[in-house]
Scaffold this motif. Structure first.
Motif, PDB file in Angstrom:
ATOM      1  N   GLN A  36      30.217  21.871   2.836  1.00  0.00           N
ATOM      2  CA  GLN A  36      30.003  22.884   1.807  1.00  0.00           C
ATOM      3  C   GLN A  36      28.830  22.511   0.899  1.00  0.00           C
ATOM      4  OE1 GLN A  36      33.884  23.072   0.001  1.00  0.00           O
ATOM      5  NE2 GLN A  36      34.694  24.419   1.597  1.00  0.00           N
ATOM      6  N   GLN A  37      28.741  21.243   0.550  1.00  0.00           N
ATOM      7  CA  GLN A  37      27.620  20.805  -0.288  1.00  0.00           C
ATOM      8  C   GLN A  37      26.292  21.004   0.426  1.00  0.00           C
ATOM      9  OE1 GLN A  37      28.804  16.765  -1.259  1.00  0.00           O
ATOM     10  NE2 GLN A  37      29.503  17.393  -3.286  1.00  0.00           N
ATOM     11  N   PHE A  38      26.270  20.674   1.715  1.00  0.00           N
ATOM     12  CA  PHE A  38      25.041  20.862   2.489  1.00  0.00           C
ATOM     13  C   PHE A  38      24.664  22.339   2.536  1.00  0.00           C
ATOM     14  CE2 PHE A  38      22.843  21.653   6.536  1.00  0.00           C
ATOM     15  CZ  PHE A  38      21.727  20.848   6.363  1.00  0.00           C
ATOM     16  N   GLU A  39      25.627  23.200   2.835  1.00  0.00           N
ATOM     17  CA  GLU A  39      25.359  24.642   2.928  1.00  0.00           C
ATOM     18  C   GLU A  39      24.895  25.235   1.602  1.00  0.00           C
ATOM     19  OE1 GLU A  39      29.120  26.032   4.358  1.00  0.00           O
ATOM     20  OE2 GLU A  39      28.611  25.633   6.457  1.00  0.00           O
ATOM     21  N   SER A  40      25.290  24.614   0.493  1.00  0.00           N
ATOM     22  CA  SER A  40      24.904  25.155  -0.819  1.00  0.00           C
ATOM     23  C   SER A  40      23.480  24.754  -1.219  1.00  0.00           C
ATOM     24  CB  SER A  40      25.890  24.703  -1.905  1.00  0.00           C
ATOM     25  OG  SER A  40      25.732  23.316  -2.169  1.00  0.00           O
ATOM     26  N   ASN A  41      22.858  23.835  -0.485  1.00  0.00           N
ATOM     27  CA  ASN A  41      21.489  23.429  -0.799  1.00  0.00           C
ATOM     28  C   ASN A  41      20.525  24.525  -0.341  1.00  0.00           C
ATOM     29  OD1 ASN A  41      18.772  22.177  -0.296  1.00  0.00           O
ATOM     30  ND2 ASN A  41      19.827  20.452  -1.242  1.00  0.00           N
ATOM     31  N   PRO A  42      19.612  24.965  -1.214  1.00  0.00           N
ATOM     32  CA  PRO A  42      18.708  26.052  -0.823  1.00  0.00           C
ATOM     33  C   PRO A  42      17.778  25.713   0.345  1.00  0.00           C
ATOM     34  CG  PRO A  42      18.091  25.150  -2.974  1.00  0.00           C
ATOM     35  CD  PRO A  42      19.392  24.510  -2.590  1.00  0.00           C
ATOM     36  N   TRP A  43      17.647  24.432   0.701  1.00  0.00           N
ATOM     37  CA  TRP A  43      16.758  24.025   1.794  1.00  0.00           C
ATOM     38  C   TRP A  43      17.513  23.688   3.074  1.00  0.00           C
ATOM     39  CZ3 TRP A  43      11.879  25.129   1.009  1.00  0.00           C
ATOM     40  CH2 TRP A  43      11.422  25.213  -0.299  1.00  0.00           C
ATOM     41  N   HIS A  44      18.807  24.010   3.147  1.00  0.00           N
ATOM     42  CA  HIS A  44      19.584  23.563   4.306  1.00  0.00           C
ATOM     43  C   HIS A  44      19.145  24.219   5.618  1.00  0.00           C
ATOM     44  CE1 HIS A  44      22.083  27.192   3.733  1.00  0.00           C
ATOM     45  NE2 HIS A  44      22.535  26.967   4.954  1.00  0.00           N
ATOM     46  N   LEU A  45      18.721  25.467   5.589  1.00  0.00           N
ATOM     47  CA  LEU A  45      18.294  26.109   6.839  1.00  0.00           C
ATOM     48  C   LEU A  45      17.016  25.478   7.382  1.00  0.00           C
ATOM     49  CD1 LEU A  45      19.097  29.858   6.080  1.00  0.00           C
ATOM     50  CD2 LEU A  45      20.410  28.238   7.485  1.00  0.00           C
ATOM     51  N   GLU A  46      16.096  25.149   6.492  1.00  0.00           N
ATOM     52  CA  GLU A  46      14.868  24.468   6.915  1.00  0.00           C
ATOM     53  C   GLU A  46      15.191  23.078   7.461  1.00  0.00           C
ATOM     54  OE1 GLU A  46      15.277  26.129   4.107  1.00  0.00           O
ATOM     55  OE2 GLU A  46      13.656  27.603   3.978  1.00  0.00           O
ATOM     56  N   ALA A  47      16.147  22.393   6.833  1.00  0.00           N
ATOM     57  CA  ALA A  47      16.553  21.070   7.317  1.00  0.00           C
ATOM     58  C   ALA A  47      17.174  21.163   8.704  1.00  0.00           C
ATOM     59  CB  ALA A  47      17.529  20.425   6.333  1.00  0.00           C
ATOM     60  N   LEU A  48      17.924  22.211   8.970  1.00  0.00           N
ATOM     61  CA  LEU A  48      18.515  22.400  10.306  1.00  0.00           C
ATOM     62  C   LEU A  48      17.430  22.679  11.347  1.00  0.00           C
ATOM     63  CD1 LEU A  48      21.699  24.444   9.347  1.00  0.00           C
ATOM     64  CD2 LEU A  48      21.642  22.112  10.290  1.00  0.00           C
ATOM     65  N   ARG A  49      16.415  23.442  10.975  1.00  0.00           N
ATOM     66  CA  ARG A  49      15.293  23.661  11.899  1.00  0.00           C
ATOM     67  C   ARG A  49      14.597  22.334  12.194  1.00  0.00           C
ATOM     68  NH1 ARG A  49      11.235  28.363  10.415  1.00  0.00           N
ATOM     69  NH2 ARG A  49      10.697  28.114  12.620  1.00  0.00           N
ATOM     70  N   LEU A  50      14.336  21.573  11.140  1.00  0.00           N
ATOM     71  CA  LEU A  50      13.701  20.269  11.311  1.00  0.00           C
ATOM     72  C   LEU A  50      14.549  19.379  12.211  1.00  0.00           C
ATOM     73  CD1 LEU A  50      11.618  18.082  10.734  1.00  0.00           C
ATOM     74  CD2 LEU A  50      12.705  17.729   8.507  1.00  0.00           C
ATOM     75  N   ARG A  51      15.852  19.423  12.038  1.00  0.00           N
ATOM     76  CA  ARG A  51      16.751  18.608  12.863  1.00  0.00           C
ATOM     77  C   ARG A  51      16.599  18.960  14.337  1.00  0.00           C
ATOM     78  NH1 ARG A  51      18.377  13.887  11.921  1.00  0.00           N
ATOM     79  NH2 ARG A  51      18.506  13.377  14.095  1.00  0.00           N
ATOM     80  N   ASN A  52      16.470  20.254  14.649  1.00  0.00           N
ATOM     81  CA  ASN A  52      16.280  20.664  16.048  1.00  0.00           C
ATOM     82  C   ASN A  52      15.024  20.028  16.631  1.00  0.00           C
ATOM     83  OD1 ASN A  52      18.537  22.313  15.967  1.00  0.00           O
ATOM     84  ND2 ASN A  52      17.370  24.174  15.584  1.00  0.00           N
ATOM     85  N   TRP A  53      13.935  20.075  15.858  1.00  0.00           N
ATOM     86  CA  TRP A  53      12.675  19.517  16.356  1.00  0.00           C
ATOM     87  C   TRP A  53      12.777  17.999  16.466  1.00  0.00           C
ATOM     88  CZ3 TRP A  53      10.408  22.674  11.837  1.00  0.00           C
ATOM     89  CH2 TRP A  53      10.440  24.038  12.165  1.00  0.00           C
ATOM     90  N   ASP A  54      13.485  17.378  15.548  1.00  0.00           N
ATOM     91  CA  ASP A  54      13.696  15.928  15.564  1.00  0.00           C
ATOM     92  C   ASP A  54      14.419  15.527  16.858  1.00  0.00           C
ATOM     93  OD1 ASP A  54      14.225  13.248  14.973  1.00  0.00           O
ATOM     94  OD2 ASP A  54      15.339  13.672  13.147  1.00  0.00           O
TER      95      ASP A  54
END
Length: 194
Positions: free
Chosen positions: A144-162
Motif C-alpha cells: 500500500q505504501q508503494f502504491e501511494s507513491n506518485p512515482w510507483h508506476l514509473e518505478a515499475l516500468r524501470l523494474r521491467n527494463w532492469d
C-alpha cells in the motif's frame, strides 16, 4: 560556472564512473555493469519512454558504481543500498522524474514479488539473493505504501527494463548515445544545477 560547463562536468563524471567500474560484472549476472545499464536504457528507448525515464534506466544502478563494497557483496550478506546511494547522488543534478524511479526500483521488485508469483519465479539466483537482503517481498502495508507513491508506476516500468537487461552479448548503442538523453534532461533543469 556556466550551466553548459556544469552539464559537461556532470556528464564527464558519469563517463568516469562507467570507465572506472562499469566493466565489473553486474551482481552475479553474466553481463557487466555497463552492459546492464545500456540494455536497460535501450529497452526504455524502444518503449518510447521520455528522456527522464531513459536517463533513469541508464543510471538506475549508478549506486553500484559509487559504493565502496566489493562487487560480490550480496554473497557476503551485505545489502549495498545502491538505489538510495545512487538516487541521493543524482538528486544534486536531476529532477524527481529521474531520481524517484531509481530510488524506488528495489521497492518495485519487492512489490512485484509480493503481487505476482510468476514474476518471483523468473528472478535469477542473484536477484533472489538480493531480494532476501533487501527485505523480501512486501507485506500488505508495504504494498500500500508503494502504491501511494506518485512515482510507483514509473518505478515499475524501470523494474521491467532492469529485469530484461541481463542478456550476454546483446548489441546496444554505446554510452555516448544515451548520454544525449542525460544531457537533454540536465539542460531542462531550471537555474543552477547545484
Amino acid at each position: 560556472m556556466s550551466p553548459q560547463a556544469e552539464t559537461q562536468d556532470i556528464l564527464q563524471e558519469i563517463r568516469a564512473l562507467f570507465a572506472e567500474k562499469g566493466n565489473e560484472m553486474y551482481a552475479g549476472e553474466a553481463v557487466s555493469q555497463t552492459e546492464h545499464a545500456l540494455q536497460a536504457a535501450s529497452a526504455a528507448e524502444q518503449e518510447e519512454a521520455p528522456p527522464e525515464l531513459i536517463t533513469a534506466a541508464l543510471l538506475h544502478d549508478i549506486g553500484h558504481l559509487l559504493h565502496k563494497h566489493d562487487e560480490d557483496c550480496a554473497t557476503q550478506g551485505i545489502d549495498d543500498l545502491h538505489e538510495r546511494i545512487g538516487a541521493a547522488w543524482l538528486k544534486k543534478y536531476f529532477p524527481e522524474a529521474v531520481t524517484e524511479p531509481i530510488r524506488l526500483h528495489v521497492d518495485a521488485k519487492r512489490y512485484r514479488c509480493a503481487t505476482n508469483a510468476e514474476y518471483l519465479s523468473r528472478l535469477s539466483p542473484a536477484s533472489v539473493l538480493s531480494l532476501e537482503l533487501q527485505g523480501g517481498p512486501f507485506d500488505e502495508r508495504g504494498q500500500q505504501q508503494f502504491e501511494s507513491n506518485p512515482w510507483h508506476l514509473e518505478a515499475l516500468r524501470l523494474r521491467n527494463w532492469d529485469e530484461a537487461a541481463k542478456i550476454p552479448g546483446l548489441e546496444t548503442p554505446e554510452l555516448e548515445y544515451f548520454l544525449t538523453s542525460v544531457q537533454r534532461v540536465l539542460q531542462q533543469q531550471p537555474g543552477d544545477l547545484n
